[in-house]
Design a protein around this motif. Structure first.
Motif, mmCIF file in Angstrom:
data_model
loop_
_atom_site.group_PDB
_atom_site.id
_atom_site.type_symbol
_atom_site.label_atom_id
_atom_site.label_comp_id
_atom_site.label_asym_id
_atom_site.label_seq_id
_atom_site.Cartn_x
_atom_site.Cartn_y
_atom_site.Cartn_z
ATOM 1 N N VAL A 23 -10.444 0.823 3.805
ATOM 2 C CA VAL A 23 -9.184 0.971 4.395
ATOM 3 C C VAL A 23 -9.210 0.953 5.851
ATOM 4 C CG1 VAL A 23 -8.578 2.868 2.340
ATOM 5 C CG2 VAL A 23 -9.874 3.582 4.493
ATOM 6 N N HIS A 24 -8.074 1.254 6.507
ATOM 7 C CA HIS A 24 -7.867 0.974 7.946
ATOM 8 C C HIS A 24 -8.918 1.584 8.874
ATOM 9 C CE1 HIS A 24 -5.475 0.337 11.514
ATOM 10 N NE2 HIS A 24 -5.026 -0.583 10.971
ATOM 11 N N PHE A 25 -9.088 2.801 8.805
ATOM 12 C CA PHE A 25 -10.011 3.460 9.675
ATOM 13 C C PHE A 25 -11.411 2.902 9.795
ATOM 14 C CE2 PHE A 25 -10.985 6.347 6.179
ATOM 15 C CZ PHE A 25 -12.394 6.531 6.324
ATOM 16 N N MET A 26 -11.724 2.432 8.333
ATOM 17 C CA MET A 26 -12.877 1.748 8.311
ATOM 18 C C MET A 26 -13.220 0.461 9.142
ATOM 19 S SD MET A 26 -13.609 2.475 4.324
ATOM 20 C CE MET A 26 -13.460 4.098 3.608
ATOM 21 N N ALA A 27 -12.179 -0.316 8.865
ATOM 22 C CA ALA A 27 -11.971 -1.706 9.750
ATOM 23 C C ALA A 27 -12.011 -1.467 11.052
ATOM 24 C CB ALA A 27 -11.045 -2.335 9.120
ATOM 25 N N GLU A 28 -11.393 -0.328 11.520
ATOM 26 C CA GLU A 28 -11.339 0.016 13.119
ATOM 27 C C GLU A 28 -12.822 0.153 13.684
ATOM 28 O OE1 GLU A 28 -7.388 1.778 14.489
ATOM 29 O OE2 GLU A 28 -8.590 3.356 13.541
ATOM 30 N N THR A 29 -13.657 1.172 12.548
ATOM 31 C CA THR A 29 -14.761 1.493 13.331
ATOM 32 C C THR A 29 -15.906 0.275 13.234
ATOM 33 O OG1 THR A 29 -14.673 3.670 12.338
ATOM 34 C CG2 THR A 29 -16.800 2.899 12.668
ATOM 35 N N ALA A 30 -15.525 -0.641 11.998
ATOM 36 C CA ALA A 30 -16.285 -1.962 12.211
ATOM 37 C C ALA A 30 -15.944 -2.724 13.378
ATOM 38 C CB ALA A 30 -16.134 -2.809 10.728
ATOM 39 N N ASP A 31 -15.012 -2.865 13.954
ATOM 40 C CA ASP A 31 -14.332 -3.568 14.957
ATOM 41 C C ASP A 31 -15.009 -3.055 16.147
ATOM 42 O OD1 ASP A 31 -12.573 -5.733 16.314
ATOM 43 O OD2 ASP A 31 -11.770 -3.828 17.212
ATOM 44 N N ILE A 32 -15.219 -1.697 16.391
ATOM 45 C CA ILE A 32 -15.623 -0.963 17.508
ATOM 46 C C ILE A 32 -17.083 -1.300 17.653
ATOM 47 C CG2 ILE A 32 -16.306 1.187 18.244
ATOM 48 C CD1 ILE A 32 -13.706 2.479 17.110
ATOM 49 N N LEU A 33 -17.719 -1.399 16.483
ATOM 50 C CA LEU A 33 -19.291 -1.840 16.375
ATOM 51 C C LEU A 33 -19.419 -3.039 16.546
ATOM 52 C CD1 LEU A 33 -20.347 1.138 13.854
ATOM 53 C CD2 LEU A 33 -20.416 1.126 16.486
ATOM 54 N N ALA A 34 -18.560 -4.174 16.323
ATOM 55 C CA ALA A 34 -18.789 -5.398 16.079
ATOM 56 C C ALA A 34 -19.176 -6.178 17.258
ATOM 57 C CB ALA A 34 -17.472 -6.009 15.544
ATOM 58 N N GLN A 35 -19.719 -7.400 17.242
ATOM 59 C CA GLN A 35 -20.225 -8.057 18.519
ATOM 60 C C GLN A 35 -19.285 -8.934 18.860
ATOM 61 O OE1 GLN A 35 -23.669 -10.070 18.116
ATOM 62 N NE2 GLN A 35 -24.689 -8.669 16.668
ATOM 63 N N THR A 36 -19.305 -9.284 20.259
ATOM 64 C CA THR A 36 -18.062 -10.050 20.742
ATOM 65 C C THR A 36 -17.898 -11.566 19.952
ATOM 66 O OG1 THR A 36 -18.691 -9.357 22.916
ATOM 67 C CG2 THR A 36 -17.550 -11.630 22.920
ATOM 68 N N GLY A 37 -16.679 -11.965 19.638
ATOM 69 C CA GLY A 37 -16.399 -12.793 18.896
ATOM 70 C C GLY A 37 -16.346 -13.068 17.515
#
Length: 427
Positions: free
Chosen positions: A131-145
């Protein structure tokens, strides 16, 4: 054991449930794209919850994906995965339908999956089947690119939506008026904000800005201990039940845990109640776990003498008190896997996960406390049709449904997440 989705579709074909099956709504037999233009979370556990204004909605799924058979979607998804190779990682939350989990490279809870994505630095696209908040957390922790993709933008979370940044900021201002902002003789702040992982990036950022922290259902007690070392009180949001059950286990009385209703002055409390408080609980809840009752536990004990009852700590306090054990999704999985003798388990968590456990551990008798099939409405919005759509777009070089957290919010949210990572349970 057949999947939850297969059971629901059997009901659709026969026109009625079997003697052991019942649906919380007959709308579950319809495909999720039938609800993309309809306000609400969709059929399932949170169908009666009020969706906030401005919540993301999913556009029309192209007809070729709506009319494709299950076999055709399976072929197309597997082909796209093969073409994309290491450039793609698919994350599947425990509450997803089996028809999605089969394609996941990692399966876990929200934080496990966000961390799992970091182990695949070559992945250009992270497709988060959650769900949406999970994808947000993944984006916060994701690497550039790296791009984080949510196959269906309507897959939100009613609990997360029960606490928005404006309401929390307004509550904080009222609390600062009552408590002041000066630390006590021990250097502890008047109040420390703690947000559950099941919250927006904006609220994680709020905690990062105000000396607060994020918690999971696995480390909630450790996080509260961390907060009390730094503050005299805690504002816990958005799930009241996780906060109440955790604080009670720490010896905090119900009288010291007033409920904060953001729609009432002072949250519906007197100033004295707030002064006496140790934990202020936000008026939020999980619609899945709110369905479990003590009557269901009583029935399970009558029908299955010696049953082992395990529930999630998002359940109401009387349910947690009546169960044999309470713990996170990971706790439940570990408990079932560790049982060496055939055991009867009655489990209080989302039906897809319980059904999957029953299939994986046939030596045990495993059933959901709630006899009614009522999956997480928003998790159920992710369907193989949406997954095929976003994967085939990636093959063409198009990124659909990308979830991006604004850099300023991401930086403060990451502070709160890093504090959470450092707050490891003892032992």
């Amino acid at each position: 054991m057949t999947s939850v989705d297969t059971t629901i579709q059997r009901i659709r074909l026969t026109g009625k449930p079997s003697s052991s099956d019942a649906l919380c709504t007959t709308d579950l037999v319809e495909s999720p794209w039938n609800f993309d233009a309809v306000p609400g979370y969709g059929p399932g556990s949170s169908m009666s919850d009020v969706i906030p204004t401005g919540a993301p909605r999913q556009g029309v799924l192209p007809e070729e994906y709506r009319t494709a058979s299950a076999d055709e979607l399976d072929r197309r998804i597997r082909h796209a995965k093969g073409v994309l190779g290491d450039r793609l990682v698919i994350l599947g939350h425990h509450y997803q339908r089996d028809e999605i989990i089969r394609y996941a490279d990692f399966v876990g809870d929200s934080f496990q999956l966000a961390n799992a994505a970091q182990t695949v630095p070559s992945a250009e696209a992270i497709v988060f089947c959650g769900v949406h908040f999970m994808a947000e957390t993944a984006d916060i922790l994701a690497q550039t690119g790296q791009s984080v993709i949510l196959p269906n933008l309507a897959a939100g979370c009613s609990m997360a939506d029960m606490a928005d940044i404006d309401s929390v900021a307004s509550a904080w201002a009222e609390l600062e008026r009552i408590y002041g902002t000066e630390p006590d003789a021990q250097g502890r702040q008047p109040i420390v904000p703690v947000t559950y992982m099941n919250s927006s990036a904006a609220l994680k950022g709020f905690c990062g800005q105000h000396g607060g922290i994020v918690c999971t259902s696995s480390n909630a007690q450790t996080v509260l201990e961390w907060a009390f070392e730094r503050g005299q009180r805690v504002l816990f949001f958005p799930d009241q039940h996780l906060g109440r059950n955790t604080a009670k286990a720490m010896g905090i009385t119900p009288e010291q845990m007033p409920l904060w209703n953001p729609h009432k002055p002072l949250g519906g409390n007197t100033e004295q109640q707030l002064v006496d408080a140790r934990v202020l609980l936000w008026h939020g809840f999980c619609s899945v776990h709110k369905r479990f009752t003590t009557d269901q536990i009583d029935r399970a004990r009558i029908d299955h003498p010696g049953v082992r009852v395990i529930v999630h700590p998002e359940c109401p306090m009387p349910v947690v008190d009546a169960a044999d054990e309470a713990g996170s999704t990971d706790y439940i999985l570990t408990a079932v896997a560790a049982a060496t003798e055939p055991t009867t388990f009655a489990i209080g968590t989302e039906i897809n996960m319980v059904s999957r456990l029953a299939a994986e551990y046939p030596q045990h008798t495993i059933f959901c406390l709630d006899p009614v099939i009522c999956p997480c409405s928003t998790m159920y919005r992710i369907h193989p049709g949406y997954l095929a759509w976003v994967l085939e777009a990636l093959v063409r070089g198009e990124v659909l449904n990308q979830i991006t957290v604004e850099p300023g919010v991401a930086s403060t949210a990451k502070i709160a997440l890093e504090r959470m990572l450092a707050a490891r349970p003892a032992g």
